[in-house]
Design a protein around this motif. Structure first.
Motif, PDB file in Angstrom:
ATOM      1  N   THR A  21      13.312 -11.371 -18.424  1.00 21.59           N
ATOM      2  CA  THR A  21      13.123 -10.508 -17.191  1.00 21.59           C
ATOM      3  C   THR A  21      11.339 -10.185 -17.064  1.00 21.59           C
ATOM      4  OG1 THR A  21      15.160  -9.552 -17.342  1.00 21.59           O
ATOM      5  CG2 THR A  21      13.217  -8.443 -15.966  1.00 21.59           C
ATOM      6  N   VAL A  22      10.817  -9.769 -18.310  1.00 22.19           N
ATOM      7  CA  VAL A  22       9.450  -9.615 -18.212  1.00 22.19           C
ATOM      8  C   VAL A  22       8.593 -11.185 -17.982  1.00 22.19           C
ATOM      9  CG1 VAL A  22       7.389  -8.982 -19.503  1.00 22.19           C
ATOM     10  CG2 VAL A  22       9.435  -7.662 -19.726  1.00 22.19           C
ATOM     11  N   LEU A  23       8.834 -12.005 -18.514  1.00 18.33           N
ATOM     12  CA  LEU A  23       8.292 -13.395 -18.334  1.00 18.33           C
ATOM     13  C   LEU A  23       8.477 -13.728 -16.807  1.00 18.33           C
ATOM     14  CD1 LEU A  23       8.391 -14.964 -21.871  1.00 18.33           C
ATOM     15  CD2 LEU A  23       6.655 -13.828 -20.803  1.00 18.33           C
ATOM     16  N   ARG A  24       9.682 -13.878 -16.337  1.00 19.86           N
ATOM     17  CA  ARG A  24      10.035 -14.196 -14.953  1.00 19.86           C
ATOM     18  C   ARG A  24       9.013 -13.490 -13.989  1.00 19.86           C
ATOM     19  NH1 ARG A  24      16.089 -15.559 -14.999  1.00 19.86           N
ATOM     20  NH2 ARG A  24      15.897 -17.811 -15.397  1.00 19.86           N
ATOM     21  N   ASP A  25       8.944 -12.025 -14.187  1.00 15.86           N
ATOM     22  CA  ASP A  25       7.786 -11.425 -13.110  1.00 15.86           C
ATOM     23  C   ASP A  25       6.590 -11.548 -13.666  1.00 15.86           C
ATOM     24  OD1 ASP A  25       7.625  -8.956 -11.535  1.00 15.86           O
ATOM     25  OD2 ASP A  25       6.375  -8.470 -13.359  1.00 15.86           O
ATOM     26  N   ASN A  72       1.081 -22.723 -15.578  1.00 12.95           N
ATOM     27  CA  ASN A  72       2.417 -23.401 -15.590  1.00 12.95           C
ATOM     28  C   ASN A  72       3.705 -22.619 -16.261  1.00 12.95           C
ATOM     29  OD1 ASN A  72       1.148 -25.568 -14.275  1.00 12.95           O
ATOM     30  ND2 ASN A  72       0.801 -26.328 -16.256  1.00 12.95           N
ATOM     31  N   LEU A  73       3.735 -21.210 -16.394  1.00  8.73           N
ATOM     32  CA  LEU A  73       4.568 -20.264 -16.845  1.00  8.73           C
ATOM     33  C   LEU A  73       6.017 -20.526 -16.149  1.00  8.73           C
ATOM     34  CD1 LEU A  73       5.573 -18.435 -18.887  1.00  8.73           C
ATOM     35  CD2 LEU A  73       4.560 -16.401 -17.449  1.00  8.73           C
ATOM     36  N   GLU A  74       6.697 -21.006 -16.819  1.00  8.12           N
ATOM     37  CA  GLU A  74       7.904 -21.374 -16.081  1.00  8.12           C
ATOM     38  C   GLU A  74       9.199 -20.691 -17.161  1.00  8.12           C
ATOM     39  OE1 GLU A  74       9.084 -25.390 -14.818  1.00  8.12           O
ATOM     40  OE2 GLU A  74       6.959 -25.522 -13.915  1.00  8.12           O
ATOM     41  N   VAL A  75      10.164 -19.919 -16.500  1.00 10.66           N
ATOM     42  CA  VAL A  75      11.185 -19.175 -17.393  1.00 10.66           C
ATOM     43  C   VAL A  75      12.669 -19.656 -16.788  1.00 10.66           C
ATOM     44  CG1 VAL A  75      12.003 -16.936 -18.007  1.00 10.66           C
ATOM     45  CG2 VAL A  75       9.649 -17.317 -17.433  1.00 10.66           C
ATOM     46  N   THR A  76      13.247 -20.216 -17.894  1.00 10.52           N
ATOM     47  CA  THR A  76      14.567 -20.513 -17.554  1.00 10.52           C
ATOM     48  C   THR A  76      15.607 -19.544 -18.083  1.00 10.52           C
ATOM     49  OG1 THR A  76      14.976 -21.891 -19.424  1.00 10.52           O
ATOM     50  CG2 THR A  76      13.928 -22.807 -17.512  1.00 10.52           C
ATOM     51  N   ASP A  77      16.941 -19.742 -18.182  1.00  7.63           N
ATOM     52  CA  ASP A  77      17.748 -19.085 -19.051  1.00  7.63           C
ATOM     53  C   ASP A  77      17.562 -19.188 -20.369  1.00  7.63           C
ATOM     54  OD1 ASP A  77      19.034 -17.925 -16.668  1.00  7.63           O
ATOM     55  OD2 ASP A  77      20.669 -19.546 -16.467  1.00  7.63           O
ATOM     56  N   ASP A  78      17.221 -20.423 -20.840  1.00  4.65           N
ATOM     57  CA  ASP A  78      17.107 -20.338 -22.293  1.00  4.65           C
ATOM     58  C   ASP A  78      16.072 -20.356 -22.829  1.00  4.65           C
ATOM     59  OD1 ASP A  78      19.731 -21.423 -22.385  1.00  4.65           O
ATOM     60  OD2 ASP A  78      19.452 -23.417 -21.598  1.00  4.65           O
ATOM     61  N   GLY A  79      14.921 -20.231 -22.204  1.00  2.84           N
ATOM     62  CA  GLY A  79      13.372 -20.154 -22.799  1.00  2.84           C
ATOM     63  C   GLY A  79      12.526 -20.322 -21.752  1.00  2.84           C
ATOM     64  N   PHE A  80      11.089 -20.444 -22.092  1.00  6.72           N
ATOM     65  CA  PHE A  80      10.065 -20.579 -21.291  1.00  6.72           C
ATOM     66  C   PHE A  80       9.267 -21.776 -21.568  1.00  6.72           C
ATOM     67  CE2 PHE A  80       8.651 -17.604 -24.357  1.00  6.72           C
ATOM     68  CZ  PHE A  80       7.335 -17.907 -24.711  1.00  6.72           C
TER      69      PHE A  80
END
Length: 153
Positions: A21-25, A72-80
Motif C-alpha cells: 500500500t505504501v509503495l503504491r502510494d 519506474n516504481l511499479e507495484v504488483t500484488d507479488d512485489g515491486f
C-alpha cells in the motif's frame, strides 16, 4: 492433526500488504516530505531480478534506499520493480514482497522485520535463521515489530 490459526504467517501477510500500500502510494504520488525507505531483501530469492554485478557483490542480502533518485516504481500484488542509481549506473530491480527482510522509514521511526520462517521439522537450518534475527535494522529508536512471540514452539 489439530488445526490451528497461523498468526505468524497472517501477520507477515498483513505487513507485506502494508508495504504494498505504501509503495503504491509512492508510485502514484511520489515520496511525501522527508519520508524515505531502507529495504533489505534476500538476493537468493528465486524471483529477485538484479544485475549480475549486484548479485556478485551482494550474494545473500542487499539493502536499497528509496529517497532522492528512483524511477519506474511499479507495484504488483507479488512485489515491486524500481530503477535505482548505483554510482551513476541506473539499474532495474525486481523485488518480490516475499524476499523483503526489513522495511524501514527512518523519518518517522517506523520499521518492520520479517524473521526467516523455517519449514516445520527443518531443525538443521534453525541456527542459521537465529543468526539472521540478530542483524541490526538501520534505524534509531524505531519500534520494530517482531513476530517471534506469535510462533509455535
Amino acid at each position: 492433526m489439530v488445526r490451528s490459526i497461523d498468526y505468524g504467517n497472517l501477520m507477515h501477510q498483513a505487513m507485506r500488504g502494508l508495504i504494498q500500500t505504501v509503495l503504491r502510494d509512492v508510485a502514484e504520488h511520489g515520496l511525501p516530505g522527508a519520508h524515505h525507505f531502507f529495504i533489505t531483501f534476500d538476493t537468493t530469492h528465486p524471483d529477485v531480478a538484479i544485475a549480475d554485478w549486484l548479485k556478485a557483490r551482494y550474494p545473500s542480502e542487499m539493502t536499497v534506499v528509496i529517497q532522492n533518485w528512483y524511477e519506474n516504481l511499479e507495484v504488483t500484488d507479488d512485489g515491486f520493480s524500481i530503477t535505482l542509481n548505483f554510482g551513476n549506473n541506473p539499474e532495474p530491480l525486481v523485488i518480490p514482497f516475499d524476499a523483503v527482510r526489513t522495511f524501514v522509514d527512518p523519518s518517522v521511526e517506523f520499521g518492520l522485520r520479517f524473521e526467516s520462517h523455517e519449514e516445520e521439522g527443518d531443525e538443521d537450518e534453525g541456527e542459521e535463521g537465529d543468526d539472521a534475527e540478530e542483524t541490526p535494522v538501520p534505524v534509531h529508536d524505531a519500534e520494530i515489530v517482531r513476530l517471534d512471540q506469535f510462533r509455535k514452539p
